[in-house]
Design an enzyme around this catalytic site. Structure first.
Site, PDB file in Angstrom:
ATOM      1  N   GLU A 134       0.827  -1.214   0.000  1.00 35.17           N
ATOM      2  CA  GLU A 134       0.000   0.000   0.000  1.00 35.17           C
ATOM      3  C   GLU A 134       0.858   1.260   0.000  1.00 35.17           C
ATOM      4  O   GLU A 134       0.494   2.258  -0.622  1.00 35.17           O
ATOM      5  CB  GLU A 134      -0.950  -0.008   1.205  1.00 35.17           C
ATOM      6  N   HIS A 155       2.050   1.895  -3.416  1.00 35.29           N
ATOM      7  CA  HIS A 155       0.970   2.449  -4.238  1.00 35.29           C
ATOM      8  C   HIS A 155       0.860   3.966  -4.123  1.00 35.29           C
ATOM      9  O   HIS A 155       0.243   4.601  -4.990  1.00 35.29           O
ATOM     10  CB  HIS A 155      -0.370   1.820  -3.850  1.00 35.29           C
ATOM     11  N   GLU A 160       0.462  -1.709 -10.896  1.00 31.62           N
ATOM     12  CA  GLU A 160       0.390  -2.822  -9.945  1.00 31.62           C
ATOM     13  C   GLU A 160       1.688  -3.634  -9.973  1.00 31.62           C
ATOM     14  O   GLU A 160       2.176  -4.081  -8.929  1.00 31.62           O
ATOM     15  CB  GLU A 160      -0.801  -3.729 -10.291  1.00 31.62           C
TER      16      GLU A 160
END
Length: 710
Positions: free
Chosen positions: A352, A355, A374
């Site tokens: 996360e 990201h 991704e």
């Protein structure tokens, strides 16, 4: 008789006139239909683009009998081409159509119609005159609905029970998975249509508001007693699916990342769990610091909130500045040793945090291209985990490679360029794992210096904009030319397209003729396929050393399926391809080379790199299953495994057997391998049982070692 004929003639004229009238009405109907035909393309029209949303959302949570919200969104749009229609997304949310208004330089825009295209989830709003090219307007829409615990609503409710009073405590949270925000509010729901967001959330004063940005003011609600308005700061330009908000009364732990721009962290959960979120509160800032130093691309964030909630529909959602986790994996204390559960939580948090750069700062034009961000997030997650738990990063990368390769074997191959942007959850995970594996391979043949140069420049140029895979490959190409690290005749995009567009992966076969070595490629899963790849070849001849430099020593190209290596290898020495298992392909050797490798593995398996041992085990099981080798050859290669004491080759062995031969799914196979890796004694017994009919040994090894040797 004449009168009869006259009467007939008059009737004919009358009928002809009637037919002409009917025909005229039909033509008018078709003309009107053509004029008012609803827009029915898969993507929104390019004549209108949003650039700012002003959202006021009033959430009712205090009464169990009335969980609902009402909202008003004012969307600032820029007109790219004259039009009297605005098309946007609306799903399972109520719209007050008669209250829709449009504001511009003139105020005489009148609403003509509001129509809905259910299959496309479009709302088509038509006005009495054209919106003019080059002008900006504000489209105002009222919306709302009752709230449920169905996550597909996008904005939904959950609860926990107060242990002292047994009272249900309710909270709301958003999860704008692909296309779900249209079930919460009207929007232009495409990732390329980035905008800034000014979010104001109304709620009872005993709750607090969370969104992507900090609260800059809390104002009283003049109309509802004990209600307030929490006014959040304006976001940078982000795609609308990264918008997030929550109303709750969680308790928080505070920490801070000493990154280029210091980022404050709040990690929040129900009060009973606040001690159990200390691991996430401690590790997230440290991971962010590591990635910030590594990437050298500053995040324009002052804070990141982490919410840990019950029954969240996915493991986590990486919204810009507000990450939401499922409580099942994050309720861990920071004290005590590193356990399996903590390692899993570390992986999730690292993913996360990665990201924040890949997906948030750098986004894609289309949902079908999200595999790139991704894949990048997966690679940098592995680096972050490895930084805190040495050796774990390579496990992650090997698992990704093995998982996606085995999934492809089951389904006949997957492509990273799907025909549709809608990917099922079953396909999504192996798709992203393959993307990470291909990025890892690209870094191998480009080198770290070239890769980071291209990546950083690409992010500096495209932050808070929209990117495409072709633009990313172009950035890497320019970096390779600056570094002079790549043959000018080769193009990064051309190389990667063979892996991105084509499904499946290649099988590279080594053929020895005396001391000469030939290699050839074909499709590993479809022997009749003519697909060929650009394949970077790294190799080692027996007696050499495993170096960290993974620069290719030769290439197989789509122009020619075979190649003679510029090497002379004595017949009594093996040659080993795909060093450290970086390439996304399988390798088959001639019978002599397999026997030489088998002898080395049995006599001194540690002389071969652990990742190559894992690939050898995986490949020989695959080749045996494909009837490309006899069991005698496979057994000679595999018999060393009884003494293996590293996780990766044992994992490849267990997964290869359970998935390739027993028909167990890839995920279940890895679960078995992971479970056996924890239950050391049972892992040893499993290996012993598998080989019981072939060898009689009683292994007594530590089969889950984290002490690695390269």
């Amino acid at each position: 008789m004449f009168e009869y004929l006259l009467s007939e003639s008059e009737n004919c004229y009358k009928n002809a006139a009637l037919y002409r009238l009917i025909l005229l009405l039909c033509l008018c109907h078709f003309a009107c239909s053509a004029k008012t035909q609803l827009y029915d393309e898969p993507r929104l029209p390019a004549n209108v683009k949003p650039f700012h949303y002003d959202i006021r959302l009033l959430t009712h949570l205090e009464s169990s009998a009335n969980h609902s919200y009402i909202g008003l969104v004012k969307i600032s749009i820029h007109v790219e081409k004259n039009t009297n229609q605005v098309v946007l997304h609306v799903g399972r949310v109520s719209i007050e159509a008669r209250k829709i208004t449009l504001f511009g330089e003139t105020f005489n825009y009148r609403l003509i119609s509001v129509r809905f295209i259910k299959d496309r989830e479009y709302m088509v709003v038509t006005f009495n005159q054209s919106l003019l090219m080059g002008k900006s307007y504000v489209l105002s829409i009222d919306f709302g609905r009752s709230m449920s615990m169905d996550a597909r609503d996008g904005y939904f409710i959950g609860h926990y029970v107060n242990s002292k009073t047994s009272e249900k405590i309710w909270y709301s949270v958003s999860h704008f998975n692909r296309n779900w925000i249209r079930n919460t509010m009207p929007s232009f729901d495409e990732p390329s249509l980035k905008a800034t967001f000014n979010v104001t959330i109304g709620h009872h004063k005993r709750f607090q508001s969370y969104s992507n940005m900090n609260i800059r003011a809390v104002q009283p609600n003049r109309e509802i007693e004990d209600y307030v308005w929490s006014v959040h700061e304006v976001t940078p330009a982000i795609p609308i699916h990264l918008l997030s908000f929550s109303v709750n009364n969680f308790t928080c732990r505070y920490s801070q990342a000493a990154s280029t721009n210091p980022v404050r962290f709040r990690t929040c959960a129900q009060s009973a769990d606040v001690r159990e979120i200390s691991f996430a509160a401690q590790m997230a800032p440290q991971i962010l610091e590591f990635l910030d130093r590594l990437l050298q691309v500053a995040l324009p964030l002052e804070k990141i909130d982490q919410l840990v909630v019950n029954d969240f529909p996915t493991e986590a959602m990486e919204n810009f500045g507000l990450v939401v986790y499922s409580s099942k994996q994050l309720l861990l204390r920071e004290d005590g040793p590193m356990t399996k559960e903590k390692l899993q939580a570390l992986e999730l948090i690292a993913y996360e945090m990665a990201h924040m750069w890949f997906g948030n700062l750098l986004g894609m034009d289309l949902y079908s291209d999200i595999w790139l961000t991704e894949g990048l997030a997966g690679y940098f997650k592995s680096l972050a985990v490895d930084h805190f738990q040495s050796g774990m990063g390579r496990r992650i990368l090997l698992k990704y490679r093995e998982s996606s390769i085995m999934y492809e074997s089951q389904v006949g191959g997957i492509s990273l360029m799907p025909l549709s942007s809608v990917v099922s959850p079953t396909e999504e995970k192996p798709l992203y794992q393959k993307a990470t594996s291909l990025i890892y391979m690209a870094i191998g043949f480009l080198g770290n210096v070239t890769f980071y140069d291209g990546l950083q420049r690409h992010m500096w140029q495209n932050s808070f904009g929209s990117s495409k895979p072709d633009l990313f490959w172009r950035s890497l190409q320019l970096a390779s030319e600056r570094e002079g690290s790549f043959d000018k005749d080769w193009d990064v995009k051309s190389i990667m397209d063979t892996w991105i567009v084509q499904s499946g992966y290649p099988l590279v076969t080594v053929i020895r003729n005396g001391s000469e070595v030939f290699v050839e490629q074909r499709h590993a899963l479809n022997r009749s396929s003519s697909q060929l790849w650009w394949i970077p070849l790294t190799y080692l001849i027996e007696g050499g050393s495993f170096v960290k430099n993974l620069e290719p020593r030769a290439w197989l190209s789509p122009k020619n399926h075979s190649l003679k290596l510029n090497e002379f290898v004595p017949r009594n020495q093996w040659i080993l391809l795909n060093l450290r298992s970086v390439g996304y392909y399988r390798v088959n050797y001639d019978e002599l080379t397999w026997q030489l490798l088998a002898t080395t593995l049995f006599n001194d398996f540690r002389s071969i790199n652990v990742l190559n041992r894992a690939q050898i085990v995986s490949d020989i099981l695959f080749l045996w299953n494909q009837e490309l080798h006899t069991w005698s050859t496979a057994f000679n290669v595999l018999k060393y495994i009884i003494n293996e004491d590293e996780y990766e080759p044992l994992m490849a062995f267990v997964v290869g057997l359970t998935n390739g031969f027993w028909g167990i799914s890839t995920e279940s196979s890895f679960s078995i391998a992971k479970w056996l890796g924890v239950a050391v004694k049972w892992y040893a017994e499993f290996i012993s049982y598998t080989f019981d009919k072939f060898v009689v040994q009683d292994p007594n090894q530590n089969l889950n070692s984290l002490d690695y040797r390269d």
